[in-house]
Design a protein around this motif. Structure first.
Motif, short mmCIF file in Angstrom:
data_model
loop_
_atom_site.label_atom_id
_atom_site.label_comp_id
_atom_site.label_asym_id
_atom_site.label_seq_id
_atom_site.Cartn_x
_atom_site.Cartn_y
_atom_site.Cartn_z
N CYS A 48 0.83 -1.21 0.00
CA CYS A 48 0.00 0.00 0.00
C CYS A 48 0.86 1.26 0.00
O CYS A 48 0.59 2.21 -0.74
CB CYS A 48 -0.96 -0.01 1.19
N VAL A 84 -8.50 1.88 -0.88
CA VAL A 84 -7.48 2.30 0.08
C VAL A 84 -7.65 3.79 0.29
O VAL A 84 -7.87 4.54 -0.67
CB VAL A 84 -6.05 1.97 -0.39
N LEU A 142 -7.10 -0.05 4.28
CA LEU A 142 -7.56 -0.84 3.14
C LEU A 142 -8.94 -1.38 3.49
O LEU A 142 -9.12 -1.94 4.57
CB LEU A 142 -6.58 -1.98 2.87
#
Length: 154
Positions: A48, A84, A142
């Motif tokens: 991420c 996200v 997320l």
């Protein structure tokens, strides 16, 4: 890290979640098996962070929140969509989870909390609602949404 590699990571996770009720037992299982410090947690956090840095995650901004739906629900993702968000000391828009929501909380500042929870997982059951809030710093979150279902409150 590419979106394709990230999708493969998520698909491996959602295979473990497919068909399970979104409830307190799943919350406990995720935090026990894949909680903060675990290999999967570290891998997803690094992915991420790389995606945000490369610009293919959190590619939109509104209300002080960077966000984006990277994947729509699909068979290889076991019916989950993937979003996200990048939030710092802010509350997002109120919404409900008709089918539930699974959140991976990744603090970028050590004291950051998402809805009062530290690093790890938060499972919101079907029918739950909240105004997602990051406090005490910055965090990535997320979201896995069954069938991509989320209803924003008007």
């Amino acid at each position: 890290m590419s979106p394709t590699e990230f999708r493969s990571q998520i698909a491996s996770l959602t295979a473990q979640l497919a068909g399970r009720p979104l409830d307190a037992a799943l919350d406990a299982w995720l935090n026990d098996r894949h909680g903060a410090g675990s290999p999967l947690y570290q891998q997803l956090t690094a992915s991420c962070q790389a995606g945000v840095a490369a610009g293919w995650l959190c590619d939109r901004e509104g209300g002080g929140i960077r966000y984006g739906r990277i994947f729509k629900p699909a068979g290889d993702l076991h019916g989950f969509s993937v979003d996200v968000v990048d939030m710092q000391d802010v509350a997002g828009p109120h919404h409900t989870h008709p089918l539930g929501e699974i959140d991976l909380i990744m603090p970028l500042d050590s004291e950051a909390r998402f809805d009062g929870r530290p690093a790890g997982w938060l499972v919101c059951p079907p029918g739950s609602a909240h105004r997602p809030t990051v406090s005490s710093g910055r965090a990535l979150v997320l979201y896995l949404l069954p069938q991509g279902r989320i209803d924003f409150t008007r």
